[in-house]
Design an enzyme around this catalytic site. Structure first.
Site, mmCIF file in Angstrom:
data_model
loop_
_atom_site.group_PDB
_atom_site.id
_atom_site.type_symbol
_atom_site.label_atom_id
_atom_site.label_comp_id
_atom_site.label_asym_id
_atom_site.label_seq_id
_atom_site.Cartn_x
_atom_site.Cartn_y
_atom_site.Cartn_z
ATOM 1 N N THR A 26 0.812 -1.214 0.000
ATOM 2 C CA THR A 26 0.000 0.000 0.000
ATOM 3 C C THR A 26 0.850 1.270 0.000
ATOM 4 O O THR A 26 1.953 1.278 0.568
ATOM 5 C CB THR A 26 -0.911 0.009 1.252
ATOM 6 O OG1 THR A 26 -1.517 1.288 1.388
ATOM 7 C CG2 THR A 26 -0.134 -0.277 2.521
ATOM 8 N N TYR A 58 -1.527 0.194 10.240
ATOM 9 C CA TYR A 58 -1.867 -0.480 8.974
ATOM 10 C C TYR A 58 -0.668 -0.450 8.024
ATOM 11 O O TYR A 58 -0.211 -1.481 7.526
ATOM 12 C CB TYR A 58 -3.094 0.186 8.331
ATOM 13 C CG TYR A 58 -3.339 -0.279 6.923
ATOM 14 C CD1 TYR A 58 -3.746 -1.582 6.671
ATOM 15 C CD2 TYR A 58 -3.133 0.571 5.834
ATOM 16 C CE1 TYR A 58 -3.947 -2.024 5.375
ATOM 17 C CE2 TYR A 58 -3.341 0.139 4.544
ATOM 18 C CZ TYR A 58 -3.742 -1.162 4.314
ATOM 19 O OH TYR A 58 -3.927 -1.603 3.030
#
Ligand code: UDP
Length: 336
Positions: free
Chosen positions: A122, A146
């Site tokens: 990501t 995350y």
């Protein structure tokens, strides 16, 4: 068309991006097996002719049996937790689901001798970068658990690829949106927070407004700018990355996935209005904690490394496909 009896294992294949990868693999002629624990995914999202193993990626007996039975030659790993604010309030869930369980999955791959691994990374691994557009050499300084949980997996894969006969591709996604243009899958999990999903829900009357989180950013119109990529273009990139890993088994790939251009929140909402012919109500709200002003990919690496050419890179197409899927959900699709 692949004529041997090998398969590609897609973890999280019942989820949003994973289910689109399953479609792309099938469309390209691959055999596919899915493992998904169905906590956020849906069994109906897996096509009927694809084997669905319901279970956890950290269940090594189950995973290794699946790898052997289905002659798995590559793993595409989507399973994991994906909500940034939740990662702040429950970091151990993210280090558990995303980092620790992936470690076990990689160990299973090594034990069984699976030679290729494609990982959903990501742009959140970059944190708040000091440059735009963002290339792959930009320092990775995540600002939430995350992003950190995904960065840890990138490091694991790099180290494992040196020690064992496995090569990998880490695809660093920018803002994924839209739905399969043929209407076979889309984003179905309730409680959406992502802008395009929220906006099409509002256009269909499922919410009464869209909040604009900050109008004082250092961007042309003051709202946040993001590089939105159509989920089917992203899925296509996974298939091409797989083929590159097979062709060059000693090389790894780390590639941004975006279009190299950004749209502001206001531009996205205007596009939604145009596509739906409805003016969604906007409410100006405060910035969300940790939101960078602008995240735009430099996508020259993926364009050079893979024969990837975006097919759905008009914002209006992304919105139209997201809207068509949202209508399908309203009309009583199995997810309801
Ligand atoms: N955003 C917004 N209202 C919403 C959801 C998002 O203004 O209801 C903004 C958000 O602040 C960011 C952009 O839209 O500038 C994209 O946010 P999203 O949550 O879709 O993805 P992120 O970039 O946070 O991963």
């Amino acid at each position: 068309m692949k004529i041997d009896d090998s398969s590609i294992l897609v973890t999280g294949g019942a989820g949003y991006i994973g289910s689109h990868a399953v479609l792309a693999l099938k469309d390209a002629g691959y055999r596919v097996v899915v493992i998904d624990n169905l906590t956020t995914g849906f069994a109906w999202a897996v096509p009927e002719d694809v084997a669905l193993v319901q279970g956890d990626i950290a269940d090594q007996n189950l995973v290794e049996q699946t790898l052997r039975e289905h002659h798995v030659r590559a793993i595409m790993h989507f399973a994991g937790s994906v909500v940034v604010p939740e990662s702040v309030s429950d970091p151990l869930k993210y280090y558990g689901n995303n980092s620790a369980k992936t470690r076990d999955l990689i160990e299973s791959a090594v034990r069984v001798g699976v030679p290729h691994f494609i990982f959903s990374s990501t742009a959140a691994t970059y944190g708040v970068p000091d440059r735009s557009p963002i290339d792959e050499a930009t320092p990775q300084l995540p600002i939430n658990p995350y992003g950190m949980s995904k960065l840890m997996t990138e490091h694991m894969l790099r180290d494992v690829s040196i020690a064992h006969p496995l090569n990998f591709c880490a695809l660093r996604y920018f803002n994924v949106a839209g739905a399969d243009p043929l209407g076979r899958s889309g984003q179905s999990t309730a409680g959406a927070t992502h802008l395009i999903k929220v906006a099409v829900e509002a256009a269909l009357g499922k919410r009464d407004h869209v909040g604009i989180f900050g109008t004082d950013f250092d961007t042309p119109d003051g709202t946040g700018v993001r590089d939105y990529i159509h989920v089917s273009d992203l899925a296509a990139a996974h298939v091409l990355a797989l083929e590159a890993l097979i062709a060059q088994p000693r090389s790894n790939l780390v590639l941004n996935c975006g279009y190299g251009r950004g749209f502001s929140v206001l531009e996205v909402l205007d596009a939604v209005d145009r596509v739906t012919n409805i003016k969604v109500e906007r409410r100006l709200e405060k910035r969300r904690a940790g939101d960078p002003a602008s995240l735009i990919s430099d996508n020259s690496a993926i364009l050079a490394a893979l024969p990837w050419r975006p097919a759905y890179d008009e914002l209006s197409q992304i919105v139209a496909d997201a809207l068509a899927w949202e209508r399908k959900l309203s009309d009583g699709h199995p997810s309801k």
